[in-house]
Scaffold this active site. Structure first.
Site, PDB file in Angstrom:
ATOM      1  N   PRO A   1      12.042  -3.524   2.595  1.00 27.45           N
ATOM      2  CA  PRO A   1      11.622  -3.220   1.222  1.00 27.45           C
ATOM      3  C   PRO A   1      10.884  -4.401   0.588  1.00 27.45           C
ATOM      4  CG  PRO A   1      13.929  -3.837   1.250  1.00 27.45           C
ATOM      5  CD  PRO A   1      13.468  -3.859   2.678  1.00 27.45           C
TER       6      PRO A   1
ATOM      7  N   ARG B   1       8.476  -3.752  -2.761  1.00 28.69           N
ATOM      8  CA  ARG B   1       8.377  -3.344  -4.162  1.00 28.69           C
ATOM      9  C   ARG B   1       9.748  -3.106  -4.809  1.00 28.69           C
ATOM     10  NH1 ARG B   1       3.857  -0.373  -5.923  1.00 28.69           N
ATOM     11  NH2 ARG B   1       3.520   0.175  -3.750  1.00 28.69           N
TER      12      ARG B   1
ATOM     13  N   TYR C   1      -5.554   1.466  -7.635  1.00 26.82           N
ATOM     14  CA  TYR C   1      -4.751   2.654  -7.298  1.00 26.82           C
ATOM     15  C   TYR C   1      -4.564   3.583  -8.496  1.00 26.82           C
ATOM     16  CZ  TYR C   1      -3.088  -0.901  -3.930  1.00 26.82           C
ATOM     17  OH  TYR C   1      -2.993  -1.903  -3.010  1.00 26.82           O
TER      18      TYR C   1
ATOM     19  N   CYS D   1     -16.454  -8.869 -15.785  1.00 29.99           N
ATOM     20  CA  CYS D   1     -17.669  -8.077 -15.990  1.00 29.99           C
ATOM     21  C   CYS D   1     -17.703  -6.865 -15.068  1.00 29.99           C
ATOM     22  CB  CYS D   1     -18.881  -8.960 -15.740  1.00 29.99           C
ATOM     23  SG  CYS D   1     -18.774 -10.460 -16.709  1.00 29.99           S
TER      24      CYS D   1
HETATM   25  N1  LLP Z   1       6.585  -3.011   5.804  1.00 28.47           N
HETATM   26  C1  LLP Z   1       5.288  -2.885   6.119  1.00 28.47           C
HETATM   27  C2  LLP Z   1       4.881  -2.885   7.527  1.00 28.47           C
HETATM   28  C3  LLP Z   1       4.338  -2.763   5.093  1.00 28.47           C
HETATM   29  O1  LLP Z   1       3.049  -2.629   5.407  1.00 28.47           O
HETATM   30  C4  LLP Z   1       4.755  -2.766   3.743  1.00 28.47           C
HETATM   31  C5  LLP Z   1       3.787  -2.626   2.650  1.00 28.47           C
HETATM   32  C6  LLP Z   1       6.128  -2.923   3.471  1.00 28.47           C
HETATM   33  C7  LLP Z   1       7.021  -3.031   4.538  1.00 28.47           C
HETATM   34  C8  LLP Z   1       6.676  -2.962   2.082  1.00 28.47           C
HETATM   35  O2  LLP Z   1       6.416  -1.786   1.385  1.00 28.47           O
HETATM   36  P1  LLP Z   1       7.086  -1.560  -0.052  1.00 28.47           P
HETATM   37  O3  LLP Z   1       8.585  -1.495   0.156  1.00 28.47           O
HETATM   38  O4  LLP Z   1       6.703  -2.704  -0.911  1.00 28.47           O
HETATM   39  O5  LLP Z   1       6.530  -0.276  -0.511  1.00 28.47           O
HETATM   40  N2  LLP Z   1      -0.596  -3.077  -2.754  1.00 28.47           N
HETATM   41  C9  LLP Z   1       0.021  -1.765  -2.820  1.00 28.47           C
HETATM   42  C10 LLP Z   1       1.162  -1.634  -1.853  1.00 28.47           C
HETATM   43  C11 LLP Z   1       0.760  -1.939  -0.427  1.00 28.47           C
HETATM   44  C12 LLP Z   1       1.892  -1.848   0.548  1.00 28.47           C
HETATM   45  C13 LLP Z   1       1.483  -2.393   1.870  1.00 28.47           C
HETATM   46  N3  LLP Z   1       2.536  -2.428   2.835  1.00 28.47           N
HETATM   47  C14 LLP Z   1       0.443  -1.484  -4.255  1.00 28.47           C
HETATM   48  O6  LLP Z   1       0.266  -2.334  -5.110  1.00 28.47           O
HETATM   49  O7  LLP Z   1       0.926  -0.397  -4.552  1.00 28.47           O
END
Ligand code: LLP
Length: 427
Positions: A274, A276, A316, A342
């Site tokens: 995790p 986020r 997004y 800008c």
């Molecule tokens: N594991 C892998 C292999 C990943 O690619 C990611 C996120 C995570 C774990 C963690 O995912 P989470 O639990 O944070 O959802 N910039 C985007 C989110 C990109 C996520 C990329 N990979 C945003 O701001 O929504």
């Protein structure tokens, strides 16, 4: 407990008023609540208690060293995607046996560094990468522990840019190649097969995509075991969503329960990645209104933060709540909150019911994940400061970048390199 709350009429992070923080550290500034991070980590840990999982925090969500250190002290492992992230986590004392390395494009020097550090596992995303890692490990006289990241072809029902588990995506190996690739991996001298990995997307709010993916993977795990390939661990990735606006709370316990039922009596260590979920709602972006302006149809508040600080709304269409730092009982006007960059895409929030005037302070909520870590120097803007609050104490955990910081990498103006002679004489 809400870690950002109004005490009298002032917005606080824990017990620290945000207007005082703005006075001390300036704006724009990311402010994080230490106890929110701890609480989120413990929530996952206890929800998955039955599995006693290894929680590998996805460093990309927020890679500030102070935050990594806190999570390391809580017992977290780390999911890294670059040699840079490896250096970060090792520098805060991470236990290499709790580090997994994900990503579709691992480079030779990154693989060498991770082997030297003796990380727990490489999450391998292609046949070519498997062979590359095997060659490097053999050359170094070692073996690389690996999982295959399998693409389960499920729709996580999230923004297309953060959907990773559909068969069209660049991630993982297709399911119909998995058995063959595991057999190939097993036969390579430089490889030790350890586990299976999935990560189907990010900001997932429903359980169903996980359940589909788990069902598919348990079939694969059993087929592998029938072929004599017995896995030690199953990494189910990250992706658990958070509440930005009206989203339901992610059913973390239901996921754990479903996993418990599906895993039955198979002996598998569970790994989670995790990002986020642990940090998003632990942070806000504090920013000051520079000017307000009105055209025929709209009111704009131009603030000192911009898309270089928080790109999620532009990239997004993310909606992150806007909170006035001094509470307003009866806001009457709708503003678009925009930055100084800008580009018309430089907005942080649209259609906010809020009363604003120059020098007003506002906080963009849920900015702890993919805020600072995705920031840039676009328009030659220094990156924001970051502050960690613990109770009534605040600590600067990253100073604001100066213009000298921004220019530093460009100052080697004296060195001129000539093209190789064959290229020179070509034309
Ligand atoms: N594991 C892998 C292999 C990943 O690619 C990611 C996120 C995570 C774990 C963690 O995912 P989470 O639990 O944070 O959802 N910039 C985007 C989110 C990109 C996520 C990329 N990979 C945003 O701001 O929504």
């Amino acid at each position: 407990m809400n870690h950002f709350n109004y005490q009298t009429d002032r917005l606080h992070c824990e017990d620290y008023p945000l207007d005082s923080l703005a006075g001390t550290y300036g704006t724009p500034c990311f402010v994080y609540s230490a106890s929110a991070i701890t609480t989120a980590y413990q929530t996952i840990k206890s929800a998955f208690g039955y599995h006693n999982p290894l929680i590998c925090y996805a460093v990309k969500a927020n890679s500030n060293l102070a935050i990594l250190k806190r999570l390391c002290d809580l017992g977290a492992g780390f999911d890294i995607v670059s040699g840079g992230e490896l250096v970060r986590v090792l520098s805060v004392g991470a236990d290499p046996s709790k580090i997994v390395f994900s990503g579709v494009g691992k480079q030779t020097n990154e693989i060498e560094a991770a082997l030297a550090a003796k990380i727990k596992c490489f999450n391998v995303e292609s046949e070519a990468e498997l062979h590359h890692i095997a060659e490097i490990a053999e050359r170094l006289g070692t073996t690389a522990p690996i999982s295959l990241r399998v693409n389960p072809d499920v729709d996580p029902k999230t923004h297309p840019y953060i959907s990773t588990g559909l068969k069209e995506s660049k991630f993982g190996v297709p399911m119909n190649q998995a058995l063959r690739l595991y057999a190939a991996a097993q036969s390579l001298d430089g490889i030790t097969v350890k586990g299976l990995d999935i990560h189907i997307g990010s900001q997932i709010t429903q359980l169903a995509p996980y359940l589909d993916a788990l069902d598919k993977m348990f079939i694969l795990i059993d087929q592998l075991s029938d072929q004599g390939i017995v896995l030690e661990h199953f990494d189910i990735g990250g992706g658990m969503g958070i509440r930005y606006e009206q989203e339901p709370d992610f059913p973390i316990e239901a996921l754990s329960d479903a996993l418990q039922q599906k895993i039955a009596n198979r002996k598998l260590e569970i790994i989670l990645e995790p990002g986020r979920y642990i940090v998003a709602n632990a942070g806000i972006l504090l920013t000051q209104v520079l000017y307000t302006k009105h055209n025929e149809s709209r009111a704009f508040a131009v603030v000192d933060a911009a898309m270089n600080d928080l790109i999620r709304p532009a990239l997004y269409d993310a909606v992150q709540a806007v909170l006035p730092v001094i509470a307003q009982p009866n806001p009457s006007e709708r503003f678009e909150i925009v930055g100084p960059i800008c580009e018309s895409g430089d907005f942080l929030a649209k259609d906010c019911l809020i009363d604003l005037e120059s020098s007003a302070l506002i906080a963009l909520a849920s900015a702890g994940a993919y805020g600072m870590s995705m920031s840039s120097n676009y328009n030659t803007r220094g990156r924001a400061a970051e502050v960690l609050v613990d109770g009534a104490q605040a600590q600067l955990i990253r100073r604001r970048e100066t213009i000298d910081d921004v220019l530093a990498a460009e100052l080697n103006l004296g060195t001129v390199t000539s093209a190789p002679s064959s290229t020179n004489s070509a034309g």
